[in-house]
Design an enzyme around this catalytic site. Sequence first.
Site, PDB file in Angstrom:
ATOM      1  N   CYS A 131       0.835  -1.200   0.000  1.00 30.84           N
ATOM      2  CA  CYS A 131       0.000   0.000   0.000  1.00 30.84           C
ATOM      3  C   CYS A 131       0.873   1.254   0.000  1.00 30.84           C
ATOM      4  CB  CYS A 131      -0.928  -0.004   1.215  1.00 30.84           C
ATOM      5  SG  CYS A 131      -1.993   1.439   1.291  1.00 30.84           S
ATOM      6  N   CYS A 175      -5.436  -3.556   6.994  1.00 31.68           N
ATOM      7  CA  CYS A 175      -6.372  -2.425   7.018  1.00 31.68           C
ATOM      8  C   CYS A 175      -7.786  -2.782   6.576  1.00 31.68           C
ATOM      9  CB  CYS A 175      -5.818  -1.299   6.147  1.00 31.68           C
ATOM     10  SG  CYS A 175      -5.107  -1.860   4.595  1.00 31.68           S
TER      11      CYS A 175
END
Length: 416
Positions: free
Chosen positions: A101, A222
């Site tokens: 990410c 996440c």
Amino acid sequence: MGFIRHVVCAMSGGVDSSVAALLLKRRGYSVTGVFMKNWDSLDERGVCTTEKDCEDAYRVCQTLDIPVHQVSYVKEYWHEVFSKLLKEYEKGRTPNPDILCNKHIKFNHFHKYAINTLGADAMATGHYARTSQEDEEVFQQTPTAPPITLFRNRFEIRNPVRLYKGADLLKDQTFFLSQISQDALRQTMFPLAGLTKEFVKKIAAEAGFHHVLKKKESMGICFIGERNFENFILEYLEPKPGNFVSIEDGAVMGTHKGWFTLTLGQRARIGGQRDPWFVVDKDIATGDVFVAPTTNHPALFRDTVRTERFHWVTVDPPPELVKTHMMECHFRFIHQMPLTPCTVTLNMNGSVWISLSQPIRALTPGQFAVLYKGDECLGSGKIVQLGPSEYTLQQGRERLAAAAQHREQQTPEPAS
């Protein structure tokens, strides 16, 4: 009046990015907060956690009296992080979405948005890390055009920006930044570089950010949140049932729903087994997952790994590694695990072999081997191959000893 620098700060709705924005404003910069939406999700109660985080980020920006934007990278995240993640799981590996990410979203799409779309002089995040640059040097960086040829001009003079551990060694997040590009790093500020987490919380309390102080630290992947990983991954991958097989005698111990629901070193849930068994290996051709009867079984320990092409933060490998093809440094493959001394060997294709000073438990393909030299994070490479386990080596030694003993017994006595 002098020229005021414009800094775009990534806002997550958490305490770290909130304090980062506050500190930038105190330093006299013109600050813009940006909230990134990377995943469309509802938690177990059907509440969109992203909306709550976005609300918290907006409240902080209101308190600081700075403009705030929201940008969606849901599509980019799906194609560049999540799809790759699923492919890795299917190959029997265990990927690290946080590193991916940062590489593909925060320090690529977001970096370009901050500099090119919002016209910022620099971007900032709430990571606990620091670089070799002073703030003023960040503003002097000009974007470099990508090389036209495959290799850079060897005579081009470069002074790469280096990535160093933050002052709070317990919170240091260089592990998660080990794949980011040199171009993004050159234009990034880390306002929390010299601070400890406790001090950051103190600043937040004094600033009245009580709504973000109450929040739990974001842990785990996440987009999964608090959900059960097996249930989550089976929403995206077809179940592929297979057997749990004992590494010691080949006995079938039970069944699983798919090798991708399991990672090396974890406890295997096997029905009817009183004692715990642990995952030590996978065979994706047969679907077998090999298990061993104790948490510290020798089949879980190895001391060598090979990575794919290694990403050096400074672009080029360290000169001593280029010169001698070998280098001593330190290794970790899990955030906050103790650093282990190692010897790195550079291969012709840019990949590296890493030999560890001692065997480590549950080294896992798909995870990133992150290297450090003192306080400097050198970069990382995805682990694609493991050396033999202690158990395999032990068995090999036993077979050699047995063969030698057998030969001795076969040797006829010399005639007197």
